[in-house]
Design an enzyme around this catalytic site. Sequence first.
Site, short mmCIF file in Angstrom:
data_model
loop_
_atom_site.label_atom_id
_atom_site.label_comp_id
_atom_site.label_asym_id
_atom_site.label_seq_id
_atom_site.Cartn_x
_atom_site.Cartn_y
_atom_site.Cartn_z
N ASP A 250 -3.61 -3.13 -17.22
CA ASP A 250 -3.79 -1.90 -16.44
C ASP A 250 -4.92 -1.07 -17.09
O ASP A 250 -4.88 -0.81 -18.30
CB ASP A 250 -2.46 -1.13 -16.48
CG ASP A 250 -2.37 -0.01 -15.48
OD1 ASP A 250 -3.13 -0.03 -14.50
OD2 ASP A 250 -1.52 0.89 -15.67
N GLU B 93 -12.48 -0.73 -9.75
CA GLU B 93 -12.15 0.59 -9.19
C GLU B 93 -13.41 1.35 -8.78
O GLU B 93 -14.40 1.38 -9.50
CB GLU B 93 -11.34 1.44 -10.19
CG GLU B 93 -11.01 2.84 -9.65
CD GLU B 93 -9.91 3.58 -10.42
OE1 GLU B 93 -9.03 2.92 -11.01
OE2 GLU B 93 -9.95 4.82 -10.43
N HIS C 186 -2.48 10.18 -11.49
CA HIS C 186 -1.50 9.70 -12.48
C HIS C 186 -0.57 10.81 -12.95
O HIS C 186 -0.93 11.98 -12.91
CB HIS C 186 -2.23 9.07 -13.67
CG HIS C 186 -2.95 7.82 -13.31
ND1 HIS C 186 -4.31 7.75 -13.15
CD2 HIS C 186 -2.48 6.57 -13.05
CE1 HIS C 186 -4.66 6.52 -12.82
NE2 HIS C 186 -3.56 5.78 -12.74
N GLY C 187 0.61 10.40 -13.43
CA GLY C 187 1.52 11.35 -14.05
C GLY C 187 2.52 11.96 -13.07
O GLY C 187 2.58 11.57 -11.90
N HIS D 67 -3.34 3.30 -7.16
CA HIS D 67 -2.81 3.79 -8.45
C HIS D 67 -2.10 5.12 -8.19
O HIS D 67 -2.18 5.68 -7.10
CB HIS D 67 -3.96 4.00 -9.44
CG HIS D 67 -4.45 2.73 -10.03
ND1 HIS D 67 -4.28 2.42 -11.36
CD2 HIS D 67 -5.07 1.66 -9.48
CE1 HIS D 67 -4.79 1.23 -11.60
NE2 HIS D 67 -5.28 0.75 -10.47
N GLY D 68 -1.46 5.61 -9.25
CA GLY D 68 -0.88 6.96 -9.19
C GLY D 68 0.10 7.13 -8.05
O GLY D 68 0.11 8.16 -7.38
N ASN E 201 0.89 0.86 -7.78
CA ASN E 201 1.19 1.07 -9.20
C ASN E 201 2.18 2.20 -9.41
O ASN E 201 1.93 3.34 -8.98
CB ASN E 201 -0.10 1.45 -9.94
CG ASN E 201 -1.04 0.28 -10.12
OD1 ASN E 201 -0.86 -0.77 -9.52
ND2 ASN E 201 -2.05 0.47 -10.94
N ILE E 202 3.26 1.88 -10.10
CA ILE E 202 4.29 2.89 -10.36
C ILE E 202 4.70 2.83 -11.83
O ILE E 202 5.17 1.79 -12.31
CB ILE E 202 5.51 2.66 -9.44
CG1 ILE E 202 5.09 2.85 -7.97
CG2 ILE E 202 6.66 3.61 -9.81
CD1 ILE E 202 6.13 2.45 -6.95
N SER F 233 5.20 6.42 -13.75
CA SER F 233 5.88 7.70 -14.04
C SER F 233 7.31 7.76 -13.51
O SER F 233 8.19 8.30 -14.19
CB SER F 233 5.08 8.87 -13.46
OG SER F 233 3.81 8.92 -14.06
O1 G3H Z 1 -2.23 4.74 -15.47
C1 G3H Z 1 -1.68 4.78 -16.55
C2 G3H Z 1 -0.34 4.15 -16.74
O2 G3H Z 1 0.68 5.00 -16.25
C3 G3H Z 1 -0.15 3.73 -18.16
O3 G3H Z 1 0.03 4.83 -18.97
O4 G3H Z 1 -1.66 4.52 -20.78
O5 G3H Z 1 0.36 5.98 -21.12
O6 G3H Z 1 0.58 3.48 -21.03
P1 G3H Z 1 -0.20 4.71 -20.58
P1 13P Z 2 1.95 6.95 -11.75
O1 13P Z 2 1.66 7.82 -12.91
O2 13P Z 2 1.90 7.70 -10.46
O3 13P Z 2 3.23 6.19 -11.90
O4 13P Z 2 0.77 5.85 -11.66
C1 13P Z 2 0.80 4.70 -12.47
C2 13P Z 2 -0.48 3.94 -12.44
O5 13P Z 2 -1.34 4.14 -11.63
C3 13P Z 2 -0.65 2.90 -13.45
O6 13P Z 2 -1.91 2.35 -13.41
ZN ZN Z 3 -3.44 3.71 -12.78
#
Ligand code: G3H
Ligand code: 13P
Ligand code: ZN
Length: 331
Positions: free
Chosen positions: A94, A146, A190-191, A233-234, A276-277, A279
Amino acid sequence: MAVSYKDLGLVNTKELFKKAVEGGYAIPAYNFNNLEQLQAILQACVETKSPVILQVSSGARNYANATLLRNMARGATEYVKELGYDIPVVLHLDHGDTFELCKDCIDNGFSSVMIDGSHHSYEENIELTKKVVEYAHAHGVSVEGELGVLAGVEDDVVAEHSTYTQPEEVEDFVKRTGVDSLAISIGTSHGANKFTPAQCTRNSEGKLVPPELRFDILEEIEKRIPGFPIVLHGSSSVPQEAVETINKYGGALKDAIGIPEEWLRRAAKSAVCKINIDSDGRLAMTAAIRKVMIEKPGEFDPRKYLGPARDSLKALYMHKNINVLGSANQA
Ligand code: G3H
Ligand code: 13P
Ligand code: ZN
């Protein structure tokens, strides 16, 4: 010595994405960093007969150790068989940010990598992505690129505002890089704080409704590259029950607002074939752990709080596969 994903029993995304685009559903891409998350993902996907993409960020590799994670993925394909239904499993990097990181993953059993060049200039993004594609394809590994920037934190990179994907760039980007799928920016981020309350309106039930995703951009992209696999994503929905449980048991999450599930269902029916999930899983785990910590202050066996966290995660992922992504019964 290099390890091929094929030796680990994993698959790349090629066939999975083709079927998902044709079938109007999305494959779940769930992040994992530890044993309980992996168990929950695999149990949920086997029980719902869903293909699955196991996502590992560079942060996860640093946290859990790359060798351990790779061997957990090897264990994953054996565990899936043991659970009684052989679903396809992808191991995906990722938000890879350099050629070297992508190469390292490809050489160490990943069947798919993302090269996220979205923070570079368009031409630099193409150059970097193309280089990764050349190496990956020589090893049968899929590549996600991307275009456009999501607001929020992507590993160490923070973008204050999203820059939507420009539909007029996608055809050229896909052609020149040779990527297998494209992550786009249409308003997700994200988040757990994707929108401020001020950006939202209230519906008749008093629920906050965020500004709608830019489905017009998605449609325009689909017109320009028909049938090409798109990634979102996100895409966490930030379940309010989890936020309330966290705050009830001593947490302090403020203004946590996610993407409504109906919108993700709508996206999954289009060319969006990977969602992508991460959070939502973090919230589900945290809520379950906080509850045990407060209700049973004498408990100090990690299995007694990680176990409920795993159960809660599994229930969340089953719900996503069945009711949101539509990936249940597609394996
Ligand atoms: O997009 C990011 C993902 O949620 C992964 O998060 O880099 O904190 O592992 P991380
Ligand atoms: P979320 O923070 O919305 O779960 O997105 C996760 C993500 O895009 C990982 O690449
Ligand atoms: Zn992402």
